[in-house]
Write a protein that holds these residues in place. Structure first.
Motif, mmCIF file in Angstrom:
data_model
loop_
_atom_site.group_PDB
_atom_site.id
_atom_site.type_symbol
_atom_site.label_atom_id
_atom_site.label_comp_id
_atom_site.label_asym_id
_atom_site.label_seq_id
_atom_site.Cartn_x
_atom_site.Cartn_y
_atom_site.Cartn_z
ATOM 1 N N MET A 96 -2.610 3.467 0.284
ATOM 2 C CA MET A 96 -3.611 3.072 0.910
ATOM 3 C C MET A 96 -4.287 3.850 1.851
ATOM 4 O O MET A 96 -5.487 3.686 2.403
ATOM 5 C CB MET A 96 -3.845 1.572 1.557
ATOM 6 N N GLN A 146 -5.940 -1.635 1.559
ATOM 7 C CA GLN A 146 -5.001 -2.132 0.361
ATOM 8 C C GLN A 146 -5.910 -2.415 -0.834
ATOM 9 O O GLN A 146 -5.459 -2.173 -2.082
ATOM 10 C CB GLN A 146 -4.181 -3.375 0.883
ATOM 11 N N ASN A 150 -4.197 0.191 -3.631
ATOM 12 C CA ASN A 150 -3.008 -0.560 -3.174
ATOM 13 C C ASN A 150 -1.690 0.341 -3.804
ATOM 14 O O ASN A 150 -0.444 0.119 -3.250
ATOM 15 C CB ASN A 150 -2.680 -1.776 -3.589
ATOM 16 N N GLY A 173 0.770 -1.100 0.040
ATOM 17 C CA GLY A 173 0.167 0.062 -0.071
ATOM 18 C C GLY A 173 0.797 1.223 0.003
ATOM 19 O O GLY A 173 0.201 2.326 0.074
#
Length: 612
Positions: A566, A559, A563, A297
């Motif tokens: 995040m 995520q 991603n 993330g």
């Protein structure tokens, strides 16, 4: 290494096993986060694909905190009456709607899944070390022996940007020694900051050695440059070859950056990938570098602006810990980030905001090593190892308990005193929260018993929630505004749900310690702490750790939604994904005098974040 050798770990058998293990984890964690709802079917559970045509079935034990302990060998996949091979990529695609995967995120997430599977295949190809042996191993053998990564995230070893050669060279599990690349940066664009008592020239000479410093200075003099006009910056080799030589090409061409070559010391990558332990001289500092690789993330860079205040923040926290009798009595210590250096690229700073990855490509920090603090007979281990389970299903935590000769509850009590009590006291006495996941804590052990804890990764991962706290100007950035009813999630989510949930399940699954006994011991540790500081009674009532339930804060949902970044770093609390509540496993214990009510803790933010 031949082209074929680079992918020798990718065999059909290992690929099948890696997919089975990852689907087991995906079923467990996505069910925990209520993205999917397994339905009972006889002695098994079933999860259906979005179109209802594919079925995944498995056996599982449901434990406290809605934890799904799934038997990996029992997982099967069926479609139209036929059994199909297990494929984690197919699993994600078949459930993309349930998982909330957009057209933009899906292919990147699939790449992260595939990269995670490839890493698992490499780990499966290594000699399998029993947990009992790993528990007796050295600090770095344990660090590089970890196989799971973050316990909550499914795609937890994406490391997008690494090719297979990079993986074999720099991934922590490969235990490949690395020499850092060193650059000279002109002082007009770079800044060095350090903690009290540290001066640049002597620090650099101590870390690099006189011979290496003189070699680097010689490179500058040969180019007609004055070493006094430059600062030395350690760089991850991947970052030099893949980013700085291209993205910072103008700075190199104009002489603002000069490549000096490799240092002499050999380092080992840690679980956080971009942090290095000095293998040649274990008592010297860790080096944390910028690494523009996407993992769990975030792009794993380092901000030059953040580096400027890092040493001052660490000194402030170290003084707080040393000056508090409760924290001192637990043995807690912090390994300070003692010095930092950062490079500001003027063009990218004009073109981006302060959170941009382009501002995080060239910076580094030096963190103390815990090795010099050891006493006779003591050893070190990353706390993440407690969750490690070997190929026969045995955990390192269980192996340490057996080695200690203590009753499991007594071993746990001592661990909680070292780890949980400092977190509780920091919260209740100072409104101070850490990010205390397994990779951010080092345990000091003797004969298998946890004697004390060492907290690390300080400057970027602690926060002060008291809006009235008096903080030095350099520490002010630690202040965060969190609503009253949300603050305890720093313990409930980060500690209970993201670490103890797994530790309790593993010990119960091995028959070492029943879940009820585990959580009763945690409750006892909380009560023992509270009874030791009655002057904080009002805070205990205000923030009730024995509340019946707390909000479920979901990491995978973050995520799956984005991603690449995040969490919005400008508003981390606003980005959180909540999904109802969890029953508090320590609720209903003995009522202490200050517990006049047990009001519900409302949903709110958590500080839980991935390795980094």
């Amino acid at each position: 290494m031949s082209l074929a050798d680079a992918v020798a770990h990718l065999s059909p058998e290992r690929w099948e096993k890696a997919n089975r293990l990852l689907i087991r984890k995906a079923l467990a964690e996505f069910a925990h986060e209520r993205l999917i709802t397994p339905q009972p079917q006889g002695d098994r559970f079933v999860v259906r694909s979005d179109d209802g045509l594919t079925r995944y079935t498995f056996r599982a034990v449901r434990r406290a905190l809605d934890h799904w302990q799934i038997d990996a060998g029992s997982v099967t996949r069926h479609r139209e009456g036929a059994e199909l091979p297990l494929s984690a990529s197919d699993f994600v695609t078949e459930l993309r709607t349930s998982l909330g995967l957009s057209d933009e995120v899906l292919p990147v997430y699939l790449e992260e899944i595939t990269s995670t599977l490839s890493g698992t295949c490499y780990k499966l190809a290594r000699p399998q070390i029993p947990s009992a042996e790993l528990a007796r191993s050295g600090f770095q053998d344990i660090e590089t022996g970890m196989t799971e990564g973050h316990p909550c995230f499914v795609a937890n070893n994406g490391r997008l940007g690494f090719g297979v050669h990079d993986y074999l060279s720099y991934a922590p599990e490969t235990a490949n020694p690395v020499r850092l690349v060193w650059l000279a940066a002109h002082r007009s664009r770079a800044a060095f900051t350090a903690g009290a008592g540290i001066e640049y020239e002597s620090f650099v000479r101590q870390e690099l050695g006189e011979r290496t410093v003189e070699r680097f200075h010689g490179v500058l003099r040969e180019r007609g440059l004055d070493p006094a006009d430059h600062l030395l910056i350690p760089v991850h080799p991947w970052q030099w070859w893949n980013k700085l030589t291209v993205t910072f090409a103008a700075e190199v061409a104009r002489g603002h950056l000069v490549c000096l070559g490799e240092g002499e010391d050999e380092y080992l990558a840690q679980q956080s990938v971009r942090t290095f332990f000095n293998r040649s001289h274990p008592g010297k500092h860790y080096v944390k570098t910028a690494l523009s690789v996407l993992n769990m993330g975030f792009m794993r860079g380092l901000s030059a602006a953040y580096m400027e205040a890092t040493p001052a923040i660490n000194d402030w926290l170290a003084r707080l810990v040393e000056g508090d009798p409760v924290l001192r009595s637990t043995g807690l210590s912090v390994i300070r980030e003692r010095a930092a250096v950062g490079y500001r690229h003027p063009e990218y700073e004009k073109a981006t905001d302060r959170h941009s990855p382009y501002r995080k490509m060239l910076a580094a920090l030096w963190r103390e090593s815990p090795v010099p603090s050891l006493e006779d007979g003591e050893s070190l281990a990353t706390m993440a190892c407690l969750l490690h389970v070997d190929h026969e299903g045995a955990s390192v935590a269980g192996a340490l308990i057996e080695r200690s000769g203590l009753a499991p509850t007594e071993w746990l009590r001592r661990y909680l005193r070292a780890y949980l009590t400092p977190l509780l006291h920091s919260f209740y006495a100072y409104d101070l929260v850490f990010m205390p996941h397994g990779e951010n804590v080092i345990l000091v052990l003797k004969d298998g018993v946890v004697r004390r804890a060492v907290f690390k990764d300080i400057a970027e991962e602690i926060a002060v929630m008291d809006p009235e706290a008096v903080l030095p100007p350099a520490v002010e950035r630690l202040r965060v505004r969190v609503p009253e009813d949300n603050r305890l999630l720093s313990i409930f989510t980060d500690v209970f749900d993201c670490f103890f949930r797994f530790l309790a399940a593993n010990l119960a699954g091995e028959g070492i310690l029943a879940e009820d006994d585990f959580w009763a011991t945690v409750a006892g540790a909380v009560r023992a702490y509270q009874e030791s500081v009655p002057e904080l009674a009002d805070k205990f009532e205000r923030y009730d750790l024995f509340a019946p339930e707390f909000a479920l804060s979901c990491l995978n949902r973050l995520q799956l939604r984005d991603n690449r970044q995040m969490v919005d770093l400008a508003d981390p609390a606003g980005a959180l994904q909540l999904a109802g509540t969890l029953k508090n496993p320590i609720a209903g214990g003995t009522i202490t005098p200050w517990r006049k009510s047990s009001r519900r803790t409302a949903p709110g933010p958590s500080t839980a974040m991935p390795f980094g």
